[in-house]
Design a protein around this motif. Structure first.
Motif, mmCIF file in Angstrom:
data_model
loop_
_atom_site.group_PDB
_atom_site.id
_atom_site.type_symbol
_atom_site.label_atom_id
_atom_site.label_comp_id
_atom_site.label_asym_id
_atom_site.label_seq_id
_atom_site.Cartn_x
_atom_site.Cartn_y
_atom_site.Cartn_z
ATOM 1 N N ILE A 28 0.834 -1.208 0.000
ATOM 2 C CA ILE A 28 0.000 0.000 0.000
ATOM 3 C C ILE A 28 0.867 1.256 0.000
ATOM 4 O O ILE A 28 0.641 2.195 -0.764
ATOM 5 C CB ILE A 28 -0.955 -0.008 1.218
ATOM 6 C CG1 ILE A 28 -2.040 -1.071 0.997
ATOM 7 C CG2 ILE A 28 -1.593 1.360 1.431
ATOM 8 C CD1 ILE A 28 -2.952 -1.300 2.177
ATOM 9 N N ARG A 29 1.883 1.256 0.840
ATOM 10 C CA ARG A 29 2.792 2.411 0.858
ATOM 11 C C ARG A 29 3.441 2.620 -0.500
ATOM 12 O O ARG A 29 3.503 3.733 -1.024
ATOM 13 C CB ARG A 29 3.921 2.185 1.869
ATOM 14 C CG ARG A 29 3.578 2.498 3.287
ATOM 15 C CD ARG A 29 4.770 2.079 4.155
ATOM 16 N NE ARG A 29 4.366 1.820 5.512
ATOM 17 C CZ ARG A 29 4.237 2.767 6.445
ATOM 18 N NH1 ARG A 29 4.490 4.017 6.129
ATOM 19 N NH2 ARG A 29 3.861 2.463 7.656
ATOM 20 N N SER A 30 3.940 1.529 -1.031
ATOM 21 C CA SER A 30 4.652 1.624 -2.301
ATOM 22 C C SER A 30 3.712 2.124 -3.399
ATOM 23 O O SER A 30 4.083 2.949 -4.221
ATOM 24 C CB SER A 30 5.229 0.251 -2.643
ATOM 25 O OG SER A 30 5.739 0.250 -3.946
ATOM 26 N N ALA A 31 2.472 1.623 -3.382
ATOM 27 C CA ALA A 31 1.504 2.050 -4.392
ATOM 28 C C ALA A 31 1.256 3.548 -4.284
ATOM 29 O O ALA A 31 1.275 4.270 -5.281
ATOM 30 C CB ALA A 31 0.187 1.299 -4.201
ATOM 31 N N PHE A 32 1.055 4.015 -3.074
ATOM 32 C CA PHE A 32 0.724 5.427 -2.893
ATOM 33 C C PHE A 32 1.903 6.327 -3.228
ATOM 34 O O PHE A 32 1.754 7.340 -3.908
ATOM 35 C CB PHE A 32 0.272 5.680 -1.450
ATOM 36 C CG PHE A 32 -0.259 7.073 -1.237
ATOM 37 C CD1 PHE A 32 -1.578 7.373 -1.529
ATOM 38 C CD2 PHE A 32 0.557 8.081 -0.762
ATOM 39 C CE1 PHE A 32 -2.069 8.658 -1.346
ATOM 40 C CE2 PHE A 32 0.074 9.368 -0.580
ATOM 41 C CZ PHE A 32 -1.245 9.655 -0.877
ATOM 42 N N LEU A 33 3.062 5.959 -2.744
ATOM 43 C CA LEU A 33 4.208 6.862 -2.876
ATOM 44 C C LEU A 33 4.840 6.814 -4.269
ATOM 45 O O LEU A 33 5.288 7.822 -4.781
ATOM 46 C CB LEU A 33 5.253 6.554 -1.807
ATOM 47 C CG LEU A 33 4.748 6.838 -0.384
ATOM 48 C CD1 LEU A 33 5.787 6.423 0.635
ATOM 49 C CD2 LEU A 33 4.396 8.313 -0.214
ATOM 50 N N ASP A 34 4.877 5.625 -4.876
ATOM 51 C CA ASP A 34 5.517 5.525 -6.187
ATOM 52 C C ASP A 34 4.525 5.717 -7.313
ATOM 53 O O ASP A 34 4.912 5.887 -8.465
ATOM 54 C CB ASP A 34 6.187 4.156 -6.377
ATOM 55 C CG ASP A 34 7.220 3.896 -5.296
ATOM 56 O OD1 ASP A 34 7.647 4.880 -4.670
ATOM 57 O OD2 ASP A 34 7.566 2.730 -5.085
#
Lengths: 69, 238
Positions: A28-34
């Motif tokens: 989820i973090r990776s999806a949002f930030l990248d």
């Protein structure tokens, strides 16, 4: 005042993210930030597309449930 | 272990809003979500809730330069090249690019979107402003939401605009009995958040009109609209 409220929200988000599986919260973090799509995330993590979708969707549902507690 | 088997239809429906906010959808699903965002208030509210929930993820990212500088950079890139804008599709289409410069304002924008949702509980706050920017045909082309402080405008495409790739889309704030003031360039294919210059803050109220004009790449060279106005609408309190 507003600042305080924002940081409380953020603390809650952080706590709730910690309740998720590590794979779910990382995805989820990776999806949002990248800004990666499901496909890109699946490729990066070397897992099937369905698995990545499942991690993120389940993570989001858990996250919502936690934040609404 | 397929989601289709184990995640209920209602949850799948709600998750589309979350997936849209996260940015994980493919191009086609994303277009469908944008269409629903413009046409279904319930879906838009769901997106706003997820923006509020997930906005905190942007915390820890250092503040970026003001959009004016970003735009100057883009303008410099464009004007430095005689190639058509389509050659720059990479940066214009790159979600990562948009996220990078939108992200610093994401938390605050999310807070303001949350304002839409929490308004009922906090009636004393200044009501957020919304505008539906209609084309000449009367069809909505963009939907704009202004943050509570009036300092951020989120502008969301509401229709698929078959854009002339050589043209830039510029957003204008037009106070009553005043000339248009540029709020910067927007993207007809995805939501963009714009910081309103401090000098214009007092003008952002329910008397003002937002308009979008077609301009040369890089934006209007004169500081005033030079091309056709393709959509406009009045700001209104929610």
């Amino acid at each position: 005042m507003e600042r305080l409220e924002i940081s409380e929200d953020q603390a809650r988000l952080r706590d709730c993210l910690q309740e998720l599986d590590e794979r779910q919260s990382a995805a989820i973090r990776s999806a949002f930030l990248d800004g990666s799509t499901y496909e890109e995330l699946a490729k990066k993590a070397s897992v099937p597309l369905g698995t990545m979708k499942s991690w993120i969707r389940r993570g989001l549902l858990k996250l919502r449930a936690c934040l609404e507690r | 272990m397929s989601d289709e088997d184990t995640i209920g239809a209602g949850d799948r429906h709600d998750l589309l809003a979350a997936e849209y906010v996260l940015g994980v959808l493919g191009a086609e699903e994303r277009r469908q979500a944008e269409f629903r965002l413009a046409s279904e208030p319930g879906f838009a509210a769901e997106v706003a809730s997820w923006e509020a929930r997930l906005g905190g993820l942007a915390e820890g990212i250092p503040a970026v330069a003001p959009p004016a500088m970003v735009w100057e950079g883009i303008e410099a890139r464009l004007s430095a090249s005689l190639k058509p804008v389509t050659e720059h599709a990479g940066i214009w289409q790159s979600l990562a690019f948009w996220r990078t410069f939108a992200i610093a304002s994401a938390a605050l924008a999310a807070a303001s979107m949350a304002g839409l949702v929490y308004l009922a509980q906090a009636p004393s706050q200044r009501a957020p402003l919304l505008a539906r920017l209609n084309a000449g045909s009367g069809q909505a082309s963009f939907v704009a939401a202004v943050s509570e402080g009036g300092d951020r405008v989120t502008i969301i495409p509401a229709a698929l605009l078959s854009g002339d790739q050589q043209k830039a889309f510029e957003l204008w704030l037009i106070p009553p009995r005043d000339k248009p003031h540029s709020l910067g360039l927007i993207d007809p294919s995805r939501p963009v958040r714009i910081n309103v210059p401090k000098s214009l803050l007092p003008q952002v109220n329910s008397n003002a009109v937002l308009a979008v004009s077609l301009e040369p790449p890089g934006g209007s060279p004169t500081g005033q609209p030079t091309g056709p106005v393709i959509a406009n609408g009045k700001l209104a309190s929610l």
